[in-house]
Each structure stands twice: as C-alpha cells, then as structure tokens.
Design an enzyme around this catalytic site. Structure first.
Site, PDB file in Angstrom:
ATOM      1  NE  ARG A  45     -92.605  -4.329  32.213  1.00  0.00           N
ATOM      2  CZ  ARG A  45     -93.301  -5.144  32.884  1.00  0.00           C
ATOM      3  NH1 ARG A  45     -94.174  -4.915  34.026  1.00  0.00           N
ATOM      4  NH2 ARG A  45     -93.148  -6.481  32.868  1.00  0.00           N
ATOM      5  N   GLY A  46     -94.852  -4.816  29.395  1.00  0.00           N
ATOM      6  CA  GLY A  46     -95.943  -6.075  29.614  1.00  0.00           C
ATOM      7  C   GLY A  46     -96.860  -6.143  28.486  1.00  0.00           C
ATOM      8  CB  ALA A  47     -97.595  -8.822  26.322  1.00  0.00           C
ATOM      9  NE  ARG A  89     -91.108  -2.974  24.265  1.00  0.00           N
ATOM     10  CZ  ARG A  89     -90.936  -3.677  25.560  1.00  0.00           C
ATOM     11  NH1 ARG A  89     -91.649  -3.555  26.530  1.00  0.00           N
ATOM     12  NH2 ARG A  89     -89.799  -4.383  25.858  1.00  0.00           N
ATOM     13  CD  GLN A 199     -88.092  -6.064  32.620  1.00  0.00           C
ATOM     14  OE1 GLN A 199     -86.897  -6.594  33.110  1.00  0.00           O
ATOM     15  NE2 GLN A 199     -88.280  -5.627  31.415  1.00  0.00           N
ATOM     16  CG  ASP A 240     -93.628 -10.276  25.891  1.00  0.00           C
ATOM     17  OD1 ASP A 240     -93.187 -10.883  26.771  1.00  0.00           O
ATOM     18  OD2 ASP A 240     -93.796  -9.234  25.656  1.00  0.00           O
ATOM     19  CG  ASN A 250     -91.968 -14.260  29.131  1.00  0.00           C
ATOM     20  OD1 ASN A 250     -92.547 -13.217  29.111  1.00  0.00           O
ATOM     21  ND2 ASN A 250     -91.475 -14.563  30.270  1.00  0.00           N
ATOM     22  CE  LYS A 251     -88.145  -8.518  29.223  1.00  0.00           C
ATOM     23  NZ  LYS A 251     -88.023  -7.444  28.070  1.00  0.00           N
TER      24      LYS A 251
HETATM   25  O1  MRU Z   1     -89.821  -5.818  28.132  1.00  0.00           O
HETATM   26  P1  MRU Z   1     -91.225  -6.074  29.025  1.00  0.00           P
HETATM   27  O2  MRU Z   1     -90.958  -5.701  30.421  1.00  0.00           O
HETATM   28  O3  MRU Z   1     -92.358  -5.403  28.329  1.00  0.00           O
HETATM   29  O4  MRU Z   1     -91.177  -7.664  28.946  1.00  0.00           O
HETATM   30  C1  MRU Z   1     -92.038  -8.234  29.709  1.00  0.00           C
HETATM   31  C2  MRU Z   1     -92.407  -9.696  29.582  1.00  0.00           C
HETATM   32  O5  MRU Z   1     -91.529 -10.273  29.126  1.00  0.00           O
HETATM   33  C3  MRU Z   1     -93.434 -10.352  30.340  1.00  0.00           C
HETATM   34  O6  MRU Z   1     -93.303 -11.408  31.009  1.00  0.00           O
HETATM   35  C4  MRU Z   1     -94.739 -10.703  29.328  1.00  0.00           C
HETATM   36  O7  MRU Z   1     -94.947  -9.381  28.810  1.00  0.00           O
HETATM   37  C5  MRU Z   1     -95.809 -11.089  30.243  1.00  0.00           C
HETATM   38  S1  MRU Z   1     -96.822  -9.534  30.813  1.00  0.00           S
HETATM   39  C6  MRU Z   1     -98.326 -10.430  31.472  1.00  0.00           C
END
Ligand code: MRU
Length: 353
Positions: A45-47, A89, A199, A240, A250-251
């Site tokens: 996970r993470g963009a 996603r 996270q 994201d 973002n999250k």
């Molecule tokens: O649902 P996730 O864990 O994929 O969400 C991740 C985030 O929101 C991060 O802050 C974002 O992807 C930036 S990662 C460098």
C-alpha cells in the site's frame, strides 16, 4: 535502503504489510492476478509503492508467455492486465501513472515484434520507475530539509505511513523526516495512529524505531490538543493525488490534521513526487475516493468491536483544500500558493508530465 518490493529474475516479492510490525513475511506474486489481489488486500500500500508494484506486475506477466510469439498475439492480454490493475484501487494516481508510462513505452512497437523484445522494454521501464521513485524520495527529503534553516529542532506530526514501506524506499513525508533527522534538525515525531487501518501505529512507528528516530504514538484526536499546547511545529504528510489547484487527497484524517494546523498557525506540508500530481483534474472534487470494507471499522484483527448490526462508512481518503496547505514538497522544489499557477509554471519549468 529498505524497500517493500523486490523484483529479480522475473520474480516479484512483497513484504506483507498486513502482518507488520510483528511478522516480516515476504509473499511471492506468481501471476498478474496475485499482484492485483495484493494491491486490493493491502499486502502492499502507499501510492508510489502501488505504482511500482503494478509496473512489475506487467513485467511479470509478459515474461511468463511464450517469448517467441509476436506482440500482436499478446497485446490484447497486455491491455487486459493494465485494466485489471487499474481496477484495484482508485485514489492513488501513481498507479495510473506507472501503467501509463509502460503503455507509452510499448505504444510504437510493431505487431510483428517478438514478445522477447517487448518484455525487455516493459521490464526496463518498470525498473526505471522503481529506481526513479527511490531517487525522487531522497530529493523530496532534501527539499523539505532545506525549508528549515533555524537552529530550533522541529517537532513534526505525521499521519498514515508515507515512508519506505509506501514507496520504493526512503519515503516522502518520512523522507523529509529522515532528512531532518540526519541534519540534526529534528527533535521528535508525533505519529498519528491513523484510524481505522492503523498505518501510523503499525508501520510509521515501526520504521522510525528501526532508524532510531525519536517518536511518540498518539491517537489521531490527540493532535489538536498537542497543537494547542505548543508541542507541534510542523505537520508533514504524503499524498495519493494532487489536483491542478493543489487540493490533496491523502489518508482519511489528513483534512482534520490540516484544519487543526491552520487554526493553530502551524505549517502543514504535503510531500509528494510529481507522479502524484494529476494536472488533468482541476480540483479535489474530481478525485475518486475509495470506500473500504465496513469491517475495517467494526472489527479489529478479526475481533468484533461494534455490535454486528452496526453500519459503518469507511472512506479511505479525504481531500485537504489547498488553502490549508503551506507548501507541496516535490523532488524539484517546494510549491506554494497560488497553487494553480505555481503548479502550472513548475510543470513547464521542470518539463514534468
Ligand atoms: O490506504 P493506504 O495505506 O495505501 O494509504 C496511504 C496514504 O494515504 C499515504 O499517505 C500516501 O499514499 C502517500 S505514500 C508516500
């Protein structure tokens, strides 16, 4: 430098982020479908990490078919693979960016070319995306670090995990934090636990622990009160998707952190590579927000928390309006308001996207 993704000799391995911090287990993705499910189920996970994984997924698939067949015979399957990955996603634009980069790399290949040669192109492109993300994160860290010139050590709040685990390595928001720490400019990090998927509690605090960076875990709702007590100097988060006017997805919970920072006159920075900026959409209203299963809220580790009849709403991301953002820290520069103009001119100046 730690990376959550390993691609070697046509094999793709991901560290299973659902099991961290207690178990470090690498899972092997043997098919394109394994890769898609790993993204959907949050193994990775993470963009930026999602984008790199999807790119390696395409490389994996093309290397598994008859290398002496023609591109014409594989092409349809290639586009199906792209579509399957794009359906995993919706919010992080890095996924679409990475897939588009590979689509462009094969665009002019003639139908009679051998798959063997196209495989090389796809693998090279995926590897370049991965290497470039790593370099980009280090550059973002350096740009963020330059923003702080005084001797006072900073106390920085971060939300979610925008660290090595969320990228090819090093991280974006955690890249800035790592760079501040190395430069002796960091006092400590406040880590939002990041409800509901945690996270922050599971991944960010684990990464900081590994690097001996001083930090304290808090519940998300404690941040406002710490700000009121003067215990937070900066907020730095990842992203994201960033729209052309600077609105940033973002999250979930990032928007609350931004409002709290604005009210307390605290700098709120977004750290993100250009691959997270989506100039095709004018504002955050056009960013698709992923809805995740209710069980992520009503249960924890398979244990029910809420009564079984309870209905929950689980948007995984929110949009922070650009007027709450002090700066967007990219690999090239720090972009400031007016974001629409600054993003457009930075794009032209740096020849991006
Ligand atoms: O649902 P996730 O864990 O994929 O969400 C991740 C985030 O929101 C991060 O802050 C974002 O992807 C930036 S990662 C460098």
């Amino acid at each position: 430098m730690f990376s959550p993704i390993i691609y070697q000799s046509n094999q793709l391995k991901l560290i299973d982020q659902r099991l961290l911090p207690h178990k470090s287990i690498w899972v092997s993705c043997d098919t394109l479908e394994d890769v898609a499910v790993a993204i959907e189920d949050m193994v990775v996970r993470g963009a930026p990490a999602i984008g790199c994984t999807a790119a390696f997924g395409l490389a994996l698939d093309i290397t598994q078919v008859d290398q002496d067949s023609t591109w014409r015979s594989y092409k349809g399957r290639f586009f199906d693979c792209c579509a399957r990955l794009e359906a995993t996603r919706p919010t992080a634009v890095n996924l679409f960016y990475a897939i588009n980069q590979i689509r462009q790399a094969v665009e002019s290949i003639s139908d009679n070319e051998l798959v063997r040669d196209v495989s090389e192109v796809v693998e090279r492109c995926a590897q370049d995306l991965f290497n470039s993300d790593l370099e980009t994160c280090v550059a973002i860290g350096a740009q963020g670090c330059k923003l702080h010139s005084s001797d006072k050590k900073l106390r920085v709040l971060t939300h979610c995990n925008a660290g090595a685990l969320a990228t090819a390595g090093y991280g974006t928001a955690l890249g800035v934090i790592r760079a501040l720490h190395s430069a002796g400019k960091l006092e400590k990090v406040w880590v939002d636990e990041t409800r509901p998927y945690l996270q922050g509690a599971r991944l960010t605090s684990y990464e900081l622990l590994q690097d001996n960076i001083p930090h304290t875990l808090i519940v998300d709702s404690a941040a406002a009160s710490l700000m009121a007590q003067g215990l937070i100097d900066w907020v730095v988060v990842g992203a994201d998707r960033i729209a052309a006017n600077g609105d940033t997805a973002n999250k979930i919970g990032t928007y609350s952190a931004a409002i709290n920072a604005y009210y307390h006159n605290i700098k709120f920075f977004v750290a993100a590579p250009w691959s997270t900026i989506d100039l095709t959409i004018s504002s955050g209203a056009d960013i698709p927000i992923e809805m995740r299963p209710q069980s992520e809220i009503t249960e924890y580790a398979g244990q029910s928390i809420a009564a079984t009849e309870v209905t929950a709403l689980n948007p995984s991301f929110d949009v922070t309006p650009s007027k709450l953002i002090s700066g967007i820290i990219t690999e090239d520069s720090v972009i400031q308001e007016p974001f629409d103009k600054s993003l457009a001119s930075a794009r032209a100046h740096n020849n991006r996207l």
